[in-house]
Enzyme design. Sequence first.
Site, short mmCIF file in Angstrom:
data_model
loop_
_atom_site.label_atom_id
_atom_site.label_comp_id
_atom_site.label_asym_id
_atom_site.label_seq_id
_atom_site.Cartn_x
_atom_site.Cartn_y
_atom_site.Cartn_z
N TRP A 218 0.83 -1.20 0.00
CA TRP A 218 0.00 0.00 0.00
C TRP A 218 0.87 1.25 0.00
O TRP A 218 0.65 2.19 -0.78
CB TRP A 218 -0.94 0.01 1.21
CG TRP A 218 -2.03 1.04 1.09
CD1 TRP A 218 -3.30 0.83 0.64
CD2 TRP A 218 -1.93 2.44 1.39
NE1 TRP A 218 -4.00 2.02 0.64
CE2 TRP A 218 -3.19 3.02 1.10
CE3 TRP A 218 -0.91 3.26 1.86
CZ2 TRP A 218 -3.45 4.38 1.28
CZ3 TRP A 218 -1.17 4.62 2.04
CH2 TRP A 218 -2.42 5.16 1.76
N TYR A 222 1.02 4.13 -2.83
CA TYR A 222 0.66 5.51 -2.52
C TYR A 222 1.82 6.46 -2.81
O TYR A 222 1.62 7.58 -3.30
CB TYR A 222 0.22 5.62 -1.05
CG TYR A 222 -0.34 6.98 -0.71
CD1 TYR A 222 -1.60 7.36 -1.17
CD2 TYR A 222 0.38 7.89 0.07
CE1 TYR A 222 -2.14 8.60 -0.86
CE2 TYR A 222 -0.15 9.13 0.38
CZ TYR A 222 -1.40 9.49 -0.08
OH TYR A 222 -1.91 10.72 0.21
N ASP A 238 -6.88 -1.63 -1.03
CA ASP A 238 -7.17 -0.53 -0.13
C ASP A 238 -8.53 -0.76 0.55
O ASP A 238 -9.47 -1.24 -0.08
CB ASP A 238 -7.19 0.78 -0.92
CG ASP A 238 -7.64 1.97 -0.09
OD1 ASP A 238 -6.84 2.44 0.73
OD2 ASP A 238 -8.79 2.41 -0.26
#
Length: 282
Positions: A218, A222, A238
Amino acid sequence: MYTLNWQPPYDWSWMLGFLAARAVSSVETVADSYYARSLAVGEYRGVVTAIPDIARHTLHINLSAGLEPVAAECLAKMSRLFDLQCNPQIVNGALGRLGAARPGLRLPGCVDAFEQGVRAILGQLVSVAMAAKLTARVAQLYGERLDDFPEYICFPTPQRLAAADPQALKALGMPLKRAEALIHLANAALEGTLPMTIPGDVEQAMKTLQTFPGIGRWTANYFALRGWQAKDVFLPDDYLIKQRFPGMTPAQIRRYAERWKPWRSYALLHIWYTEGWQPDEA
């Protein structure tokens, strides 16, 4: 004053609100009508202020005297932060129904990839507000206060954070492993193993990021989204995305999102920020 152009529509209220929620005290100031922050480019230091002119589709940029010698670099950083190169007609055309509700959404970038990496790590498993507070504490301890603007601090350099004591970072309110992850990231920036601009192979670069301590899938995704302003990143695992696709596995969500290539980063934003959106039947 300098002027940058952008193509309408542009949802400045949303963009400034997004940045305001994440603003780092003493580094950034965000209001309804402007964004200001400290900035360092090489040895040059100062404050940059960005003021959107909605009627003229321009962004006015004010640089303090210390940044004038590197004006071109500062303008490029502001353009990346506010995604000014985006052509919303092309993006929204590719997104179809998904882009219709909020056609002015842009991809918030950053002014420095290392800074964004620090912020991404500090944002793990805490609220947006807590992440901003933690980042402000790091900036207060390791940043450089501007002589001409003592209310502002420049974000800590990789050199400063690479030399940080992990216990001193932990004392700011983060787990020791997260402190060690920040120091590793700083060393990677110094060694050149953390790309400062978008790499040719984003997927491979994200996999490499996941070999860094404290960076999982993640966080790597990001970081690519905001640190590199990669336009085709999606986060099928997510939490909110999974809520928007009830009954679908991350693999199924990933396949569904293929329809939005090569603009999946924008699709991700729209799904995050469009209340009540539901996928078509796959």
